[in-house]
Enzyme design. Structure first.
Site, PDB file in Angstrom:
ATOM      1  N   CYS A   1       0.819  -1.204   0.000  1.00  0.00           N
ATOM      2  CA  CYS A   1       0.000   0.000   0.000  1.00  0.00           C
ATOM      3  C   CYS A   1       0.861   1.266   0.000  1.00  0.00           C
ATOM      4  O   CYS A   1       1.513   1.550  -1.009  1.00  0.00           O
ATOM      5  CB  CYS A   1      -0.996  -0.059   1.147  1.00  0.00           C
ATOM      6  SG  CYS A   1      -2.461   0.943   0.842  1.00  0.00           S
TER       7      CYS A   1
ATOM      8  N   HIS B   1      -3.216  -5.392   1.613  1.00  0.00           N
ATOM      9  CA  HIS B   1      -2.605  -5.607   2.934  1.00  0.00           C
ATOM     10  C   HIS B   1      -2.679  -7.072   3.392  1.00  0.00           C
ATOM     11  O   HIS B   1      -3.551  -7.408   4.209  1.00  0.00           O
ATOM     12  CB  HIS B   1      -3.360  -4.781   3.985  1.00  0.00           C
ATOM     13  CG  HIS B   1      -3.172  -3.311   3.868  1.00  0.00           C
ATOM     14  ND1 HIS B   1      -2.212  -2.624   4.564  1.00  0.00           N
ATOM     15  CD2 HIS B   1      -3.835  -2.397   3.132  1.00  0.00           C
ATOM     16  CE1 HIS B   1      -2.285  -1.344   4.265  1.00  0.00           C
ATOM     17  NE2 HIS B   1      -3.258  -1.179   3.404  1.00  0.00           N
TER      18      HIS B   1
ATOM     19  N   GLU C   1      -1.035  -8.488   5.568  1.00  0.00           N
ATOM     20  CA  GLU C   1      -0.759  -8.599   7.013  1.00  0.00           C
ATOM     21  C   GLU C   1      -2.034  -8.559   7.846  1.00  0.00           C
ATOM     22  O   GLU C   1      -2.000  -8.901   9.030  1.00  0.00           O
ATOM     23  CB  GLU C   1       0.243  -7.524   7.465  1.00  0.00           C
ATOM     24  CG  GLU C   1      -0.312  -6.109   7.619  1.00  0.00           C
ATOM     25  CD  GLU C   1      -0.499  -5.385   6.293  1.00  0.00           C
ATOM     26  OE1 GLU C   1      -0.277  -5.971   5.226  1.00  0.00           O
ATOM     27  OE2 GLU C   1      -0.887  -4.196   6.346  1.00  0.00           O
TER      28      GLU C   1
HETATM   29  N1  GLN Z   1      -3.639   6.329   0.850  1.00  0.00           N
HETATM   30  C1  GLN Z   1      -2.390   6.087   1.524  1.00  0.00           C
HETATM   31  C2  GLN Z   1      -1.257   6.875   0.893  1.00  0.00           C
HETATM   32  O1  GLN Z   1      -1.420   7.474  -0.118  1.00  0.00           O
HETATM   33  C3  GLN Z   1      -2.061   4.623   1.528  1.00  0.00           C
HETATM   34  C4  GLN Z   1      -3.076   3.847   2.341  1.00  0.00           C
HETATM   35  C5  GLN Z   1      -2.529   2.643   3.024  1.00  0.00           C
HETATM   36  O2  GLN Z   1      -1.319   2.426   3.123  1.00  0.00           O
HETATM   37  N2  GLN Z   1      -3.413   1.834   3.568  1.00  0.00           N
HETATM   38  O3  GLN Z   1      -0.186   6.891   1.414  1.00  0.00           O
END
Ligand code: GLN
Length: 207
Positions: free
Chosen positions: A89, A184, A186
Site C-alpha cells: 500500500c 494488505h 498482514e
Molecule cells: N492512501 C495512503 C497513501 O497514499 C495509503 C493507504 C494505506 O497504506 N493503507 O499513502
C-alpha cells in the site's frame, strides 16, 4: 534433515520500516514465519537486515520522515545493492519510480519500475476485499484487502505484474528482489507474500 530450516542459529533478520504505519502487524507475520523481525528506523538498523517491509500508512508522512531521519538515501542505496524489499500500500507508493496525481513535493524512494496512482479507488470505495489470482503464489487465490489503496497505472519493462484485478488494474508487482502490493496481506491469515520476501531475504543473506 530437520523440517524447519529457519533454526535459531541462522534465522534470517528482516526489518520493518518503522517511521509510520502498520509496523506491528508485519513484525508479527514475519516472526510467525520464523524470521528475526526487527523495526528499522536508522541507517545502522537498515544495514543489519537482509530484507525489509515498507508497511502501509500514509506515504506523504513516510516520505517526509524518511528524509528527516536521513533514511531516504540509505534506503535507495540498499535497494540498488539488491536488498529484498516488500512494499504494501503506502509502501508500494514509496517503492514506485513514478507517482501520478501526487503532491508535487512528494518524493519516493523508488527502485520499482512502475507508475502508481494514490487513492486510486476513490472516496466511495475507500476499502474493499476481493479474491485475487496470483499465479506466482499458486492456489488458492489471495484474499486481498484494499484500504485507500493505490493502483499501478504503468508497469515499466523491468517490472512484472503478478496480480491483476478483473477490470485489468494492476495491484501486485515483482521486480527481482522487489515486491509491491496495493493491498494488505498482514491483516489476513495469508502469509505467502511475506514468505516470498523471506525466501528472497534468506537468499540475499547467503550471498
Ligand atoms: N492512501 C495512503 C497513501 O497514499 C495509503 C493507504 C494505506 O497504506 N493503507 O499513502
Amino acid at each position: 534433515m530437520a523440517g524447519n530450516q529457519q533454526t535459531e542459529a541462522r534465522r534470517t533478520r528482516v526489518g520493518v520500516l518503522a517511521l509510520q504505519g502498520d509496523v506491528r502487524e508485519h513484525l508479527a507475520v514475519l516472526t510467525s514465519l520464523g524470521a528475526e523481525a526487527v523495526p528499522v528506523r536508522r541507517p545502522d538498523e537498515l544495514a543489519a537486515v537482509s530484507g525489509l517491509v515498507i508497511p502501509g500508512g500514509e506515504s506523504t508522512v513516510m516520505d517526509k520522515l524518511s528524509r528527516t531521519f536521513g533514511m531516504a538515501g540509505p534506503l535507495r542505496d540498499a535497494i540498488d545493492h539488491g536488498l529484498p524489499v516488500y512494499g504494501t500500500c503506502a509502501g508500494l507508493i514509496m517503492l514506485a519510480d513514478r507517482l501520478v496525481d501526487a503532491p508535487t513535493t512528494q518524493r519516493t524512494i523508488g527502485g520499482l519500475d512502475v507508475s502508481v496512482r494514490r487513492n486510486a479507488f476513490g472516496a466511495q470505495n475507500e476499502s474493499f476485499e476481493t479474491d485475487l489470482e496470483v499465479p506466482t503464489l499458486g492456489q488458492p487465490p489471495v484474499h486481498a484487502v484494499f484500504i485507500r489503496a493505490p493502483v499501478v497505472v504503468d508497469v515499466g519493462p523491468r517490472a512484472t505484474a503478478i496480480g491483476v484485478l478483473d477490470d485489468g488494474r494492476v495491484v501486485a508487482v515483482e521486480q527481482g528482489a522487489l515486491l509491491g502490493t496495493s493491498f494488505h496481506p498482514e491483516v489476513t491469515a495469508d502469509l505467502r507474500f511475506h514468505a516470498l520476501l523471506l525466501q528472497k531475504a534468506t537468499a540475499h543473506a547467503a550471498r
